[in-house]
Design an enzyme around this catalytic site. Structure first.
Site, short mmCIF file in Angstrom:
data_model
loop_
_atom_site.label_atom_id
_atom_site.label_comp_id
_atom_site.label_asym_id
_atom_site.label_seq_id
_atom_site.Cartn_x
_atom_site.Cartn_y
_atom_site.Cartn_z
N GLU A 4 -8.21 17.51 -4.43
CA GLU A 4 -8.72 18.25 -3.87
C GLU A 4 -9.71 19.75 -3.84
OE1 GLU A 4 -5.57 19.10 -0.43
OE2 GLU A 4 -4.67 19.63 -2.08
N SER B 92 -1.55 23.85 -6.65
CA SER B 92 -0.40 23.74 -5.59
C SER B 92 0.29 24.86 -4.66
CB SER B 92 0.12 22.64 -6.12
OG SER B 92 1.60 22.76 -6.64
N HIS C 213 -7.52 20.60 -7.62
CA HIS C 213 -5.90 20.57 -7.54
C HIS C 213 -6.00 18.82 -7.69
CE1 HIS C 213 -1.86 19.39 -4.64
NE2 HIS C 213 -2.03 19.99 -6.20
N ASN D 168 -0.43 19.03 1.63
CA ASN D 168 0.94 19.14 1.52
C ASN D 168 1.26 20.16 3.01
OD1 ASN D 168 1.81 18.70 -0.48
ND2 ASN D 168 0.99 20.47 -1.74
#
Length: 646
Positions: free
Chosen positions: A155, A122, A143, A194
């Protein structure tokens, strides 16, 4: 390297992510081996999977027994044994680059040269991990989000050398396990999700540190006014304040003073009993709608939008992928690019430029792509041709009019086409403004392959007064009163407000896998878009009260048996069946169908005597139309009539 070549999967790591990925892989029908370095780790992970599957079986959320899924899972501590026959390996080890290098070096030695090598990292760059192998073109990121069983997003990340073939195989595999993939085409720190969430938590922390806001003001405004699932400080307490701290530190990003203070005091959130809120001696995250004040939410959202501009402008992801990512990965009420377009990119740019000029902080420097969109394109992240109210001027629905058929698609697949306030307004506007002279019938369906609509998007009504919600949106009535026949094309979930929309349509066709329900009672609510009354009229008192009082789902076969839908159809024959209905409606007499719909709708609430009078008046009106003459002549000449609506 393709999906067809993936039969066996190996997952390296039995922790929260590892055993979660193993579980969803086995649930999708794949044989999977879960490996960790110690027997106790493997045993704990396997027990967690067994417990989870038992719960899913109890709730009827899996199509087979827990034991059948478990039969496809093997465990081992032997790395070579785990991966030697695998077509796809997913590494889910701790976030330590040296450790991952050791693992991937061994993978190259133990695996077939065609094996797809993926990492669930991550935070570490895919390219850095791929340095350990001589074939970096087959290394990619997959991910998953925690917990993998519940979270829909994955992802699919390119490293610097990842081949399109490898990324496409990974993408297709994610789809095959019933998850939603998005491409991350460049190996940027934070990937997509993120990258966006950083300013959501970071900027309010700077504002509180600088004395410009309070924690409760920030959380209340972002949750209750702006519709996010929780406030930024509550979110930090949930995930661990130290997690965000270390991400910023490793990325070289500035750290808000209040965040640094909490880490130094070892007040890290719920896991330590105290963070931004007190969970031991206090009431935890106890902010309320009354705490909403003059918090500058645009400052926060402008920074998130600027990060979205970076992702799109640098070719990392498309606006659609960014929006899918934040909705599925973060639970945002709508995509950040969609929200940016609604706010107005010129307003966002002005906000950033003002803050940049006032502070000189790089946090506020507008990305060139954002400036380009405002100065050159003058539009937004998305194209909106015909903002004068044309069929292509909507954000959350797609509408086309061809050969007399108005086709309407609820376009929020990442939210299972949940009906937000904005979407309901768009439905109302479309059916109120479209030129009915050009329309013979309409078809409403949901985008994606999971739902017609799974209900109301409660987050979209944040900040609305209860008294305002009592005045139910007119969208349902507008569809009900539309002068042309409307068909609900249902494939998947049709629940709550979605069911109410389908009930407002004249005909309802569904695939056999579809489910119907009015689950509002489980939230302490009742259907609020006409559901109680339309269900009574469609099903009768006994069955309508069963659906509303129990709040349970019924399948398509029972819905057909009860008369809730017109047909329950095998999915392979679904489009053909819908087309048959549509052809009949499109080729039918427009005035006759309009009068029939009006008489039946209004007669439903009238006495029999009044209803028969309406019917007689309608019949008399139609006898003078050209369509009746055409129909009569066509019948006499044994040909198909050609109605003109005159």
């Amino acid at each position: 390297m393709s999906l067809d070549s993936i039969d066996r999967v190996a997952v390296l790591g039995a922790g929260n992510m590892g055993h979660g990925i193993t579980e969803v892989t086995a649930m999708a029908g794949y044989d999977v081996t879960m490996r960790d370095i110690k027997d106790e780790f493997v045993e704990d992970g396997y027990e967690s999977i067994a417990w989870s599957l038992e719960k899913l079986e109890e709730k009827d959320l899996i199509d087979e027994t827990a034991d059948e899924v478990l039969s496809r899972i093997e465990t081992t501590t032997d790395l070579e044994a785990a991966v030697s026959d695998a077509d796809l390996v997913i590494e889910a080890a701790p976030e330590n680059l040296d450790l991952k290098h050791d693992i991937f070096s061994d993978l190259e030695a133990y695996c077939d040269e065609e094996t797809l090598l993926a990492t669930n990292t991550s935070s570490l760059p895919i390219s850095d991990i791929a340095e350990a192998v001589d074939t970096p073109e087959r290394v990619l990121g997959l991910h998953f989000f925690n917990p993998p069983v519940k979270m829909d997003l994955v992802e699919v990340i390119y490293g610097q050398d990842t081949s399109d073939e490898a990324a496409e195989a990974g993408y297709e595999w994610v789809e095959s396990i019933d998850k939603t993939p998005i491409y991350v085409r460049k190996d940027v720190r934070g990937f997509v999700v993120n990258t966006i969430v950083g300013p959501f938590g970071g900027e309010p922390a700077f504002m509180v540190s600088e004395g410009e806001a309070t924690i409760r003001e920030a959380d209340a405004t972002m949750a209750h006014e702006r519709g996010y699932p929780m406030g930024p400080f509550e979110l930090a307490d949930l995930t661990g304040i130290d997690v965000g701290y270390h991400v910023r530190k490793e990325g070289g990003s500035p750290i808000p003073p209040i965040t640094e203070e909490k880490v130094e005091a070892e007040e890290l959130g719920q896991k330590t009993g105290k963070g931004f809120y007190d969970y031991e001696d206090g009431d935890g995250a106890d902010y309320q709608p009354d705490d909403v004040d003059d918090f500058d939410w645009l400052r926060v959202e402008a920074r998130m939008i600027n990060r979205a501009a970076f992702l799109v402008g640098e070719g990392v992801a498309t606006p659609e992928e960014v929006d899918t990512g934040v909705q599925l990965g973060l639970g945002f009420p709508e995509g950040i690019c969609r929200r940016a377009d609604k706010i107005g990119l010129d307003r966002v740019l002005e906000k950033l430029e003002t803050l940049y000029e006032e502070t000189g902080s790089d946090r506020f420097e507008p990305h060139p792509y954002l400036t380009e969109l405002v100065e050159e394109a003058g539009e937004g992240f998305y194209e909106y041709d015909g903002d004068d109210g044309g069929l292509d001027s909507y954000h959350d629905l797609n509408a086309t009019l061809e050969d007399g058929v108005l086709r309407v698609e609820l376009d929020r697949p990442s939210r299972m086409n949940a009906l937000s306030g904005d979407l309901l307004e768009e439905i109302d506007d479309l059916f109120s403004s479209v030129d009915t002279d050009e329309v013979r019938c309409a078809v409403i369906e949901g985008a994606g392959d999971r739902a017609f609509s799974a209900g109301a998007d409660i987050s979209g009504f944040s900040g609305v007064e209860p008294t305002d919600l009592m005045d139910v949106t007119p969208a349902f009535e507008t569809v009900n009163d539309f002068p042309r026949p409307v068909v609900a094309k249902v494939d998947g979930y049709c629940l709550g407000a979605g069911l109410e929309l389908a009930l407002a349509c004249d005909l309802r066709l569904a695939t056999e896998r579809s489910e119907f329900g009015a689950p509002e009672i489980n939230l302490g609510l009742i259907p609020g878009g006409g559901g109680t009354q339309r269900l009574l009229r469609v099903l009768g008192e006994t069955r309508a009260k069963e659906m509303v009082f129990r709040g349970e789902h019924i399948d398509a076969d029972r819905a057909e048996d009860w008369g809730l839908i017109n047909r329950s159809v095998d999915r392979e024959k679904f489009d053909e069946t819908v087309d048959e209905f549509v052809d009949d409606l499109r080729n039918g007499p427009p005035i006759g169908l309009e009068v029939a719909k009006k008489v039946m709708n209004e007669g439903e609430d009238a006495s029999l005597e009044a209803a028969l009078t309406m019917e007689s008046q309608g019949f008399g009106l139609l006898t003078s139309t050209d369509d009746v003459l055409e129909g009569t002549m066509a019948f006499a000449e044994d040909r198909e009539p050609e109605f003109e609506g005159e």
